[in-house]
Design a protein around this motif. Structure first.
Motif, PDB file in Angstrom:
ATOM      1  N   LEU A 143      14.384  85.064  78.171  1.00  0.00           N
ATOM      2  CA  LEU A 143      14.875  86.151  79.024  1.00  0.00           C
ATOM      3  C   LEU A 143      16.249  85.814  79.589  1.00  0.00           C
ATOM      4  O   LEU A 143      17.179  86.624  79.540  1.00  0.00           O
ATOM      5  N   VAL A 144      16.389  84.581  80.124  1.00  0.00           N
ATOM      6  CA  VAL A 144      17.675  84.152  80.676  1.00  0.00           C
ATOM      7  C   VAL A 144      18.733  84.090  79.574  1.00  0.00           C
ATOM      8  O   VAL A 144      19.867  84.548  79.747  1.00  0.00           O
ATOM      9  N   SER A 145      18.362  83.519  78.433  1.00  0.00           N
ATOM     10  CA  SER A 145      19.309  83.368  77.324  1.00  0.00           C
ATOM     11  C   SER A 145      19.838  84.712  76.844  1.00  0.00           C
ATOM     12  O   SER A 145      21.052  84.901  76.669  1.00  0.00           O
ATOM     13  N   ILE A 146      18.935  85.663  76.624  1.00  0.00           N
ATOM     14  CA  ILE A 146      19.345  86.973  76.121  1.00  0.00           C
ATOM     15  C   ILE A 146      20.155  87.716  77.176  1.00  0.00           C
ATOM     16  O   ILE A 146      21.181  88.335  76.870  1.00  0.00           O
ATOM     17  N   TYR A 147      19.710  87.675  78.412  1.00  0.00           N
ATOM     18  CA  TYR A 147      20.366  88.426  79.487  1.00  0.00           C
ATOM     19  C   TYR A 147      21.826  88.001  79.654  1.00  0.00           C
ATOM     20  O   TYR A 147      22.727  88.833  79.758  1.00  0.00           O
ATOM     21  N   TYR A 148      22.056  86.680  79.657  1.00  0.00           N
ATOM     22  CA  TYR A 148      23.416  86.176  79.876  1.00  0.00           C
ATOM     23  C   TYR A 148      24.186  85.933  78.579  1.00  0.00           C
ATOM     24  O   TYR A 148      25.399  85.702  78.613  1.00  0.00           O
TER      25      TYR A 148
ATOM     26  N   GLU B 278      29.330  79.177  82.093  1.00  0.00           N
ATOM     27  CA  GLU B 278      30.651  79.797  82.210  1.00  0.00           C
ATOM     28  C   GLU B 278      31.011  80.640  80.990  1.00  0.00           C
ATOM     29  O   GLU B 278      31.885  81.514  81.070  1.00  0.00           O
ATOM     30  N   LYS B 279      30.330  80.415  79.875  1.00  0.00           N
ATOM     31  CA  LYS B 279      30.601  81.166  78.653  1.00  0.00           C
ATOM     32  C   LYS B 279      29.681  82.386  78.491  1.00  0.00           C
ATOM     33  O   LYS B 279      29.624  82.990  77.424  1.00  0.00           O
ATOM     34  N   ARG B 280      28.991  82.762  79.554  1.00  0.00           N
ATOM     35  CA  ARG B 280      28.093  83.909  79.502  1.00  0.00           C
ATOM     36  C   ARG B 280      28.875  85.201  79.224  1.00  0.00           C
ATOM     37  O   ARG B 280      30.076  85.290  79.474  1.00  0.00           O
ATOM     38  N   ASN B 281      28.155  86.188  78.715  1.00  0.00           N
ATOM     39  CA  ASN B 281      28.773  87.476  78.409  1.00  0.00           C
ATOM     40  C   ASN B 281      29.206  88.201  79.679  1.00  0.00           C
ATOM     41  O   ASN B 281      28.604  88.025  80.747  1.00  0.00           O
ATOM     42  N   GLU B 282      30.214  89.035  79.548  1.00  0.00           N
ATOM     43  CA  GLU B 282      30.659  89.826  80.691  1.00  0.00           C
ATOM     44  C   GLU B 282      29.677  90.942  81.014  1.00  0.00           C
ATOM     45  O   GLU B 282      29.556  91.355  82.169  1.00  0.00           O
ATOM     46  N   THR B 283      28.992  91.446  80.007  1.00  0.00           N
ATOM     47  CA  THR B 283      27.957  92.456  80.223  1.00  0.00           C
ATOM     48  C   THR B 283      26.601  91.846  79.875  1.00  0.00           C
ATOM     49  O   THR B 283      26.501  91.009  78.977  1.00  0.00           O
ATOM     50  N   TYR B 284      25.579  92.280  80.585  1.00  0.00           N
ATOM     51  CA  TYR B 284      24.261  91.702  80.416  1.00  0.00           C
ATOM     52  C   TYR B 284      23.409  92.524  79.464  1.00  0.00           C
ATOM     53  O   TYR B 284      23.602  93.733  79.316  1.00  0.00           O
ATOM     54  N   THR B 285      22.457  91.859  78.813  1.00  0.00           N
ATOM     55  CA  THR B 285      21.601  92.509  77.828  1.00  0.00           C
ATOM     56  C   THR B 285      20.184  92.636  78.353  1.00  0.00           C
ATOM     57  O   THR B 285      19.541  91.627  78.686  1.00  0.00           O
ATOM     58  N   ALA B 286      19.696  93.867  78.435  1.00  0.00           N
ATOM     59  CA  ALA B 286      18.320  94.099  78.858  1.00  0.00           C
ATOM     60  C   ALA B 286      17.361  93.507  77.828  1.00  0.00           C
ATOM     61  O   ALA B 286      17.613  93.551  76.624  1.00  0.00           O
ATOM     62  N   ASN B 287      16.256  92.950  78.293  1.00  0.00           N
ATOM     63  CA  ASN B 287      15.251  92.412  77.382  1.00  0.00           C
ATOM     64  C   ASN B 287      13.893  92.359  78.061  1.00  0.00           C
ATOM     65  O   ASN B 287      13.791  92.440  79.291  1.00  0.00           O
TER      66      ASN B 287
END
Length: 401
Positions: A283-288, A310-319
């Motif tokens: 969940l954390v991996s997909i979201y960020y 710090e390399k997380r996506n700027e937009t989050y992914t619902a999962n």
């Protein structure tokens, strides 16, 4: 150049991704567990046979294998040993005192009270006389809870004296302690949060929704993000989680928190210094848009996990995720799968096969598989999970007799 050794406590399916990622990072992996046919044994570099619930025994193995780091994920059984070993060998992880509070819910609850963290009223109970006193003082409904078990085991919701006595009689034979706790049952909306702290810096607090199944208590069978609470609830959750982390003294670890909101107040049910189970690392991996297992492994080896976050996506992914379960016990005669082809499906896995004996679902140990999906919204994810579940048919022997 000699590889650094990371000891991972636990050898089940939920530890396999952590072992694999640790090897990708260049660490030499030592999986510690009692003997058995466990999947993490098949993917690690070395095996240390030990009861991970015994901190001193794990320390002996840690010294024998000359480890450079120690960690666990998705289970509480070895959490005390992680802190015990890390503190004595000067490794990067939670302290022994914090680990003791994570493993012993009585110590945890006392720390919450001492530090003003909202939590349900409770009493320590060592015999039936104290049980009746607790019933009078707390009132019904209440919860009888073992302080040293996990996965919703040893927890009973009780709405009458008879249920409380039965709950107590069920808890005491399975706990290793000579006491349990009785606490007020908060009748509200349960949810959770994942967090990470390194070098006293909380990198994130991520609230998530929980899907539960009512057994003898509410058992989490799935999670989703983003959390669908309003901004006030999210802000209150963030404040409460940070206060709870500080109260326990957690550092250099992932954090799993169970929360409940009643009358617009967020209470901490419990927390522990490791990532949650039931697909919460994913969940954390997909979201960020990161690999959360990398953060867990790197922190345990004293390498700053912030470089991953710090390399997380700027937009989050619902999962969303969901355990697959059975409403009946029996032997599997056949499994029929009709899974749709959809690139939003992250994982569909079965941990049983034809001929397997399965139990009517009561806790996480009874699950028969899991589903993880991603999408634009939680509603999208939920609809896809329902499609997948509708395509899975489990036939038991008694169904065809």
């Amino acid at each position: 150049m000699k590889k650094k050794k990371l000891m991972i406590l636990g050898a089940g399916a939920t530890q396999v991704p952590l072992v694999r990622v640790s090897k990708e990072l260049g660490y030499h992996t030592v999986v510690a567990s009692i003997d058995g046919n466990y999947p993490a044994f098949d993917v690690c570099d070395e095996i240390a046979l030990v009861d991970i619930s015994e901190p001193s025994a794990v320390l002996e193995k840690a010294i024998e294998f000359r480890i450079d780091g120690i960690t666990t994920c998705c289970l509480d059984t070895g959490i005390h040993a992680v802190g015990y070993v890390a503190e004595r060998l000067g490794l990067c992880n939670i302290s022994n005192s914090a680990a003791e509070m994570c493993y012993n819910k009585l110590l945890m609850k006392r720390a919450f009270l001492d530090n003003g963290v909202p939590t349900a009223d409770f009493r320590m109970v060592t015999d039936t006389h104290e049980l009746y006193s607790a019933m009078d003082e707390i009132g019904f409904p209440l919860i009888i809870k073992a302080v040293d078990l996990q996965g919703s085991r040893g927890i009973y919701i009780c709405r009458s004296v008879d249920e409380a006595v039965n709950g107590y009689n069920n808890v005491m034979p399975v706990t290793k302690k000579d006491f349990c706790i009785v606490e007020k049952y908060l009748e509200g909306y349960e949810f959770g949060a994942q967090a990470f702290i390194y070098n006293h810096d909380i990198l994130f607090v991520l609230p998530h929704g929980d899907n539960t199944y009512m057994s003898h208590t509410a058992v989490p069978i799935g999670h989703y993000a983003p959390f669908d609470g309003d901004n006030q609830l999210k802000e209150q959750s963030d404040t409460v989680v940070r206060a709870a982390i500080d109260a326990i003294g957690l550092d250099n670890c992932a954090v799993n928190v169970d929360l409940i909101v009643e009358d617009n107040t967020v209470y901490v049910i419990e927390l522990t210094g490791r990532v949650g189970a039931t697909c919460l690392p994913e969940l954390v991996s997909i979201y960020y848009g990161i690999d959360y297992y990398k953060m867990i492994a790197m922190a345990a080896m004293g390498e700053n996990p912030a470089q991953v976050f710090e390399k997380r996506n700027e937009t989050y992914t619902a999962n969303a995720s969901r355990m697959l379960l059975s409403e009946k016990s029996g032997r599997i005669a056949d499994i029929m799968l009709d899974i749709p082809e959809d690139d939003r499906i992250y994982e569909v896995s079965m941990i049983v096969e034809k001929g397997s004996e399965i139990n009517k679902f009561e806790n996480a140990k009874d699950r028969i598989g899991q589903v993880i999906v991603k999408g634009k919204t939680y509603d999208d994810c939920e609809k896809l999970i329902q499609r997948i579940q509708n395509g899975i048919t489990i036939i038991l022997d008694q169904d065809i007799e």
